[in-house]
Design an enzyme around this catalytic site. Structure first.
Site, short mmCIF file in Angstrom:
data_model
loop_
_atom_site.label_atom_id
_atom_site.label_comp_id
_atom_site.label_asym_id
_atom_site.label_seq_id
_atom_site.Cartn_x
_atom_site.Cartn_y
_atom_site.Cartn_z
N HIS A 40 0.85 -1.19 0.00
CA HIS A 40 0.00 0.00 0.00
C HIS A 40 0.89 1.24 0.00
CE1 HIS A 40 1.01 0.22 4.25
NE2 HIS A 40 0.50 -0.99 4.45
N GLU A 41 0.26 2.40 0.13
CA GLU A 41 1.01 3.66 0.02
C GLU A 41 2.11 3.77 1.08
OE1 GLU A 41 -2.22 3.32 -0.11
OE2 GLU A 41 -3.13 4.64 -1.61
N HIS A 63 4.07 1.34 2.16
CA HIS A 63 5.24 0.65 1.63
C HIS A 63 5.92 1.47 0.55
CE1 HIS A 63 2.75 -2.93 2.99
NE2 HIS A 63 3.87 -3.09 3.67
#
Length: 290
Positions: free
Chosen positions: A34-35, A37
């Site tokens: 997701h953002e 990461h």
């Protein structure tokens, strides 16, 4: 982007990159990207010429009864996200490649791992420490980027590399949040739509604590009690812990001190989903409203 599964092949690539005089950074993940990461990859790129992402759902860090079998594994989607983010090498081994037959050695953590998450997830941090040690030896990075959302894990990894004399710089990355404040997490997909709305109470609790500190309240036990009341008043929420801790030792603290860095830690069960969050509270800047 190259995808590598064999640990020895990854070691050889990393060694070759180093021999070329290039700097290496690693971002370790369990996938379901997701953002949050992606923000780690962005930070890694600032410190390195070559970025490796590891993608491995590590079985040894799951305690009995946890979600190992149902943990999301959208591999093709993760590959696309990693490539779009600019990852150079995606290291995605199997469990058999990381823990082959005859594997006997593990890393045992000390007192830092016995509190909070360690007290609620038996063996979790020993599993984390073991796989992080192996991945550092495989990828041979100059820097390794870890998110501050898992603040206790970050502290343990810093202790690990110091104790074992592993030559790598550990960089902590800020928590990435949804627009309503919920910390990004791969496990958020487990939340129902109603639970997702109620999950914002964690961020609300953190912001309440900041507001109370800004008002001049110094009694951290009192503030923690107020945060607990706020959370338990929310339908379906039960608390594992709410605690102010020293950022380095993770020992509880009871009195505010704006000259030191400390964090408010939260672990809350909402239905069948366990959520964690935290926020720095121990600097004057951190007293600014959310």
């Amino acid at each position: 982007m190259q995808i590598i599964s064999d640990p020895h092949a990854m070691q050889a690539i990393s060694e070759n990159v180093r021999l070329q005089g290039k700097r290496l950074a690693v971002v370790m993940t369990m996938g379901a990207l997701h953002e949050g990461h992606i923000s780690l990859v962005t930070l890694a790129r600032k410190s390195a010429d070559t970025v490796i992402m590891t993608l491995f759902v590590n079985p040894t860090q799951f305690s009995a009864g946890e979600d190992l079998e149902r943990y999301p594994r959208p591999f093709e989607q993760d590959v696309a996200h990693a490539e779009a983010a600019g990852v150079d090498y995606l290291f995605a081994p199997t469990s058999a490649e990381m823990y082959p037959a005859g594997h006997q050695t593990s890393v045992q953590c000390g007192a830092l791992a016995e509190r909070f998450e360690g007290a609620h997830r038996s063996g979790h941090f020993n599993g984390v420490a073991t796989v992080v040690t192996k991945l550092l030896h495989i990828t041979k990075p100059h820097t390794a980027i870890f998110g501050e959302k898992d603040a206790q894990q970050l502290a343990i990894i810093r202790q690990l590399v110091a104790d074992l004399l592993i030559d790598v710089e550990i960089i902590g990355a800020p928590i990435v949040r949804e627009a309503d404040g919920l910390a990004k997490s791969s496990r958020n997909i487990y939340l129902s739509s109603n639970e997702r709305k109620r999950a914002t109470v964690l961020y609300g609790g953190l912001c309440h604590a900041k507001a109370r500190l800004a008002e001049g309240e110094q009694n951290l036990k009192l503030i923690a009690t107020e945060v607990e009341a706020l959370i338990t008043a929310t339908e379906g929420c039960t608390i594992d812990y709410v605690a102010f801790v020293d950022e380095a030792t993770f020992l509880p603290i009871e009195q505010a001190d704006a000259s030191k860095r400390y964090r408010l830690l939260l672990a809350v069960r909402l239905g069948s989903v366990r959520l964690i969050d935290n926020m720095v509270m121990g600097t004057k800047d951190s007293y600014k409203p959310c």
